[in-house]
Design an enzyme around this catalytic site. Structure first.
Site, PDB file in Angstrom:
ATOM      1  N   GLU A  99       0.847  -1.201   0.000  1.00 26.16           N
ATOM      2  CA  GLU A  99       0.000   0.000   0.000  1.00 26.16           C
ATOM      3  C   GLU A  99       0.878   1.245   0.000  1.00 26.16           C
ATOM      4  OE1 GLU A  99      -2.449   1.515  -0.815  1.00 26.16           O
ATOM      5  OE2 GLU A  99      -4.065   1.446   0.664  1.00 26.16           O
ATOM      6  N   ASP A 100       0.367   2.313  -0.585  1.00 23.54           N
ATOM      7  CA  ASP A 100       1.136   3.554  -0.624  1.00 23.54           C
ATOM      8  C   ASP A 100       1.020   4.321   0.696  1.00 23.54           C
ATOM      9  OD1 ASP A 100      -1.561   4.150  -1.016  1.00 23.54           O
ATOM     10  OD2 ASP A 100      -1.300   4.828  -3.074  1.00 23.54           O
ATOM     11  N   ASP A 103      -4.550   5.581   5.760  1.00 26.70           N
ATOM     12  CA  ASP A 103      -5.192   6.740   6.368  1.00 26.70           C
ATOM     13  C   ASP A 103      -6.090   6.215   7.495  1.00 26.70           C
ATOM     14  OD1 ASP A 103      -5.805   9.484   6.417  1.00 26.70           O
ATOM     15  OD2 ASP A 103      -7.475   9.243   5.057  1.00 26.70           O
ATOM     16  N   PHE A 152      -2.234  16.091   3.772  1.00 26.42           N
ATOM     17  CA  PHE A 152      -2.493  15.447   2.489  1.00 26.42           C
ATOM     18  C   PHE A 152      -1.227  15.492   1.636  1.00 26.42           C
ATOM     19  CE2 PHE A 152      -4.138  14.793  -1.745  1.00 26.42           C
ATOM     20  CZ  PHE A 152      -5.019  13.750  -1.518  1.00 26.42           C
ATOM     21  N   ILE A 153      -0.791  14.343   1.194  1.00 24.68           N
ATOM     22  CA  ILE A 153       0.465  14.255   0.452  1.00 24.68           C
ATOM     23  C   ILE A 153       0.247  13.755  -0.979  1.00 24.68           C
ATOM     24  CG2 ILE A 153       2.017  14.028   2.415  1.00 24.68           C
ATOM     25  CD1 ILE A 153       1.769  10.966   2.101  1.00 24.68           C
ATOM     26  N   ASP A 159      -1.889  10.757  -5.633  1.00 22.95           N
ATOM     27  CA  ASP A 159      -2.497  11.804  -6.450  1.00 22.95           C
ATOM     28  C   ASP A 159      -3.391  12.735  -5.657  1.00 22.95           C
ATOM     29  OD1 ASP A 159      -4.605   9.773  -6.056  1.00 22.95           O
ATOM     30  OD2 ASP A 159      -5.744  11.054  -7.432  1.00 22.95           O
TER      31      ASP A 159
HETATM   32  P1  IMP Z   1      -8.288   4.635   4.044  1.00 18.95           P
HETATM   33  O1  IMP Z   1      -9.346   3.600   3.813  1.00 18.95           O
HETATM   34  O2  IMP Z   1      -8.871   5.858   4.705  1.00 18.95           O
HETATM   35  O3  IMP Z   1      -7.100   4.117   4.831  1.00 18.95           O
HETATM   36  O4  IMP Z   1      -7.841   5.108   2.597  1.00 18.95           O
HETATM   37  C1  IMP Z   1      -6.543   4.972   2.166  1.00 18.95           C
HETATM   38  C2  IMP Z   1      -6.449   5.366   0.695  1.00 18.95           C
HETATM   39  O5  IMP Z   1      -6.770   6.747   0.515  1.00 18.95           O
HETATM   40  C3  IMP Z   1      -5.021   5.200   0.221  1.00 18.95           C
HETATM   41  O6  IMP Z   1      -4.847   3.957  -0.406  1.00 18.95           O
HETATM   42  C4  IMP Z   1      -4.833   6.342  -0.744  1.00 18.95           C
HETATM   43  O7  IMP Z   1      -5.171   5.909  -2.045  1.00 18.95           O
HETATM   44  C5  IMP Z   1      -5.820   7.383  -0.298  1.00 18.95           C
HETATM   45  N1  IMP Z   1      -5.110   8.423   0.488  1.00 18.95           N
HETATM   46  C6  IMP Z   1      -5.100   8.571   1.828  1.00 18.95           C
HETATM   47  N2  IMP Z   1      -4.365   9.626   2.211  1.00 18.95           N
HETATM   48  C7  IMP Z   1      -3.877  10.170   1.074  1.00 18.95           C
HETATM   49  C8  IMP Z   1      -3.002  11.304   0.805  1.00 18.95           C
HETATM   50  O8  IMP Z   1      -2.532  12.033   1.690  1.00 18.95           O
HETATM   51  N3  IMP Z   1      -2.725  11.544  -0.493  1.00 18.95           N
HETATM   52  C9  IMP Z   1      -3.205  10.785  -1.517  1.00 18.95           C
HETATM   53  N4  IMP Z   1      -4.015   9.718  -1.304  1.00 18.95           N
HETATM   54  C10 IMP Z   1      -4.341   9.411  -0.029  1.00 18.95           C
HETATM   55 MG    MG Z   2      -4.458   3.589  -2.448  1.00 20.83          MG
END
Ligand code: IMP
Ligand code: MG
Length: 179
Positions: A99-100, A103, A152-153, A159
């Site tokens: 995973e990148d 969050d 936010f990065i 992206d």
């Molecule tokens: P989660 O279900 O809230 O953990 O969502 C995570 C997904 O949201 C990641 O796989 C990213 O694709 C996207 N995401 C979360 N934070 C960022 C950010 O700061 N920049 C870009 N994409 C993000």
């Molecule tokens: Mg993602």
């Protein structure tokens, strides 16, 4: 530096070093596994999985999944829709989800549970960036490149509105860009 970037969080050199360290640890931990499969989550993980896999000195296969999270307002709900599924079953394999950024953790938790249900031998997670501060669900993250706050990065695959994925570094986007 790109004009829309406030500051750089991870430089190209720092990212390369993190990939090296993570790859070395994964190589050690999976030395006895005969069935390692990396599962990259599209599209954000493309640069990271490309660099990470070349730092893992083991036989492995690579699969991709594309999922979209349903968002109730601005928060992810954890309900995911599979846009592209794995090409090959993961039953009996040691799965490492790449995973990148994590969050809330909701999307990833759903996928971990799904791949376990499908009979994977083990399911672990590696992320380049962990925003621990935003975590809502309980989720074990086995390998973390770097921890950071809630900003936010973008860049290195990440992206905003599908842009900035091609930056070589990860940076904080200027607020004026998304306001
Ligand atoms: P989660 O279900 O809230 O953990 O969502 C995570 C997904 O949201 C990641 O796989 C990213 O694709 C996207 N995401 C979360 N934070 C960022 C950010 O700061 N920049 C870009 N994409 C993000
Ligand atoms: Mg993602």
């Amino acid at each position: 530096m790109h004009k829309d970037i406030e500051k750089i969080i991870l430089s190209e050199t720092e990212i390369a070093e993190l990939c090296k360290q993570l790859g070395a640890q994964i190589t050690k931990d999976y030395a006895n596994s005969e069935s390692l499969t990396l599962v990259g989550l599209l599209k954000g993980t493309v640069p990271f999985i490309a660099d990470l896999m070349r730092e893992i000195d083991l036989p492995l296969t690579v699969e991709y999944m594309d999922v979209s999270s349903y968002h109730g307002g601005v928060e992810s709900t954890g309900e995911v829709k599979i846009l592209k599924d794995l090409d090959t079953p993961v039953a009996s394999r040691d799965v490492l989800i790449v995973e990148d950024v994590i969050d809330t953790g909701k999307t990833l938790k759903t996928i971990v549970e799904l791949l376990k249900q499908r009979g994977a031998n083990s399911v672990k997670v590696v992320t380049l960036v962990d925003k621990t501060i935003k975590r809502i669900v309980e989720l074990d993250v086995d390998y973390i490149g770097c921890k950071m706050g809630g900003e936010f990065i973008v860049g290195y695959g990440l992206d905003y509105d599908e842009l900035y994925r091609n930056l070589k570094y990860i940076g904080v986007l200027k607020e004026e860009v998304y306001q």
